[in-house]
Write a protein that holds these residues in place. Sequence first.
Motif, short mmCIF file in Angstrom:
data_model
loop_
_atom_site.label_atom_id
_atom_site.label_comp_id
_atom_site.label_asym_id
_atom_site.label_seq_id
_atom_site.Cartn_x
_atom_site.Cartn_y
_atom_site.Cartn_z
N GLN A 57 44.96 40.85 41.30
CA GLN A 57 45.76 41.36 42.29
C GLN A 57 46.91 40.75 42.65
OE1 GLN A 57 43.99 43.95 44.56
NE2 GLN A 57 45.25 45.77 44.18
N ASP A 87 31.84 41.51 36.71
CA ASP A 87 32.08 42.87 37.19
C ASP A 87 33.46 43.02 37.60
OD1 ASP A 87 29.39 43.89 36.45
OD2 ASP A 87 28.91 43.92 38.32
N GLN A 88 34.14 41.98 38.60
CA GLN A 88 35.35 42.04 39.04
C GLN A 88 36.45 41.74 37.93
OE1 GLN A 88 34.71 38.60 41.25
NE2 GLN A 88 33.83 39.93 42.99
N ARG A 100 36.84 45.53 36.49
CA ARG A 100 37.89 46.01 36.95
C ARG A 100 39.20 45.82 36.41
NH1 ARG A 100 37.00 45.93 43.97
NH2 ARG A 100 38.84 47.48 43.12
N VAL A 101 39.81 44.52 36.61
CA VAL A 101 41.30 43.68 36.45
C VAL A 101 41.31 45.11 34.80
CG1 VAL A 101 42.16 41.87 35.54
CG2 VAL A 101 40.85 41.97 37.46
N ASP A 150 40.28 47.95 34.34
CA ASP A 150 40.12 48.69 33.77
C ASP A 150 41.33 49.66 35.21
OD1 ASP A 150 37.84 49.22 32.31
OD2 ASP A 150 36.29 49.41 34.00
N GLU A 151 41.26 49.04 36.12
CA GLU A 151 42.85 49.48 37.07
C GLU A 151 43.66 48.97 37.07
OE1 GLU A 151 40.50 49.30 41.28
OE2 GLU A 151 38.34 49.47 40.61
N LEU A 152 44.21 47.47 36.68
CA LEU A 152 44.85 47.05 36.75
C LEU A 152 45.28 47.01 34.96
CD1 LEU A 152 44.77 43.96 38.38
CD2 LEU A 152 45.30 45.85 38.95
N ASN A 153 45.05 47.22 34.68
CA ASN A 153 45.43 48.13 32.58
C ASN A 153 45.38 46.29 32.55
OD1 ASN A 153 45.49 49.21 30.70
ND2 ASN A 153 47.34 49.43 30.49
N PHE A 211 38.52 39.87 41.01
CA PHE A 211 39.75 41.15 41.06
C PHE A 211 41.19 40.94 42.22
CE2 PHE A 211 41.00 45.46 42.60
CZ PHE A 211 41.96 45.64 41.60
N GLU A 212 40.51 40.27 43.23
CA GLU A 212 41.72 40.61 43.72
C GLU A 212 42.21 39.14 43.93
OE1 GLU A 212 39.72 39.87 48.36
OE2 GLU A 212 38.91 41.77 48.20
#
Length: 202
Positions: free
Chosen positions: A76, A100-101, A104-105, A107-110, A72-73
């Motif tokens: 991002q 899981d990361q 998140r990419v 769900d949170e970064l679309n 994810f980091e």
Amino acid sequence: MSILAQLYFEYGAMGSGKSIEILKVAHNYESQGKEVLVMTPLVDDRFGVGKVTSRIGLSRDAQVIHPDENLFETVQGEKTPSFSAVLIDEAQFLEPEQVDQLARVVDELNVPVMTFGLKNDAFNQLFEGAKRLIEVADKLEEMKTICSFCGRKATTQLRFTDGKPQYEGAQVQIGGDEMYKPVCRKHWHNPDLTMLEEQGDK
């Protein structure tokens, strides 16, 4: 209304065309002027570290995924100006927390994340990365190929050493067609070694 990204897992036995598919997807995005992030785990060094290579000879460089890396980091931090998709080869080698990361990419970064890899190891057990992808991915798709010994669909691959099937050992042992054969359930249990010898003589 913006289109919501999804987490995809395309899986299949060895020889089902997973690497050529990721190369094709990357090409399709880039031919439309869109940027993609192509990644592959450090452990897969069959054709060199940081390479996505298909059996038909096509290849491209990819960013290496380290086992302790927070994906994810990474995405991002790399997301400049914007990726249209993240493409992951050999996703079975991901750590469960890295899956899981990636979620998140999405769900949170679309940002759509498309992963490609094996589902089962050579002992017909789920890889941990594949298991987590099956649990959390929005979309699962099987890529099909046929058994090395018959016309049935191959469901996994069997490891061979000196022409003998191996049913125990390390889960991760990097190799290609010289070591692994795609097989159906029947021939995973009972491979036709005579046919294998005949294929080797040709």
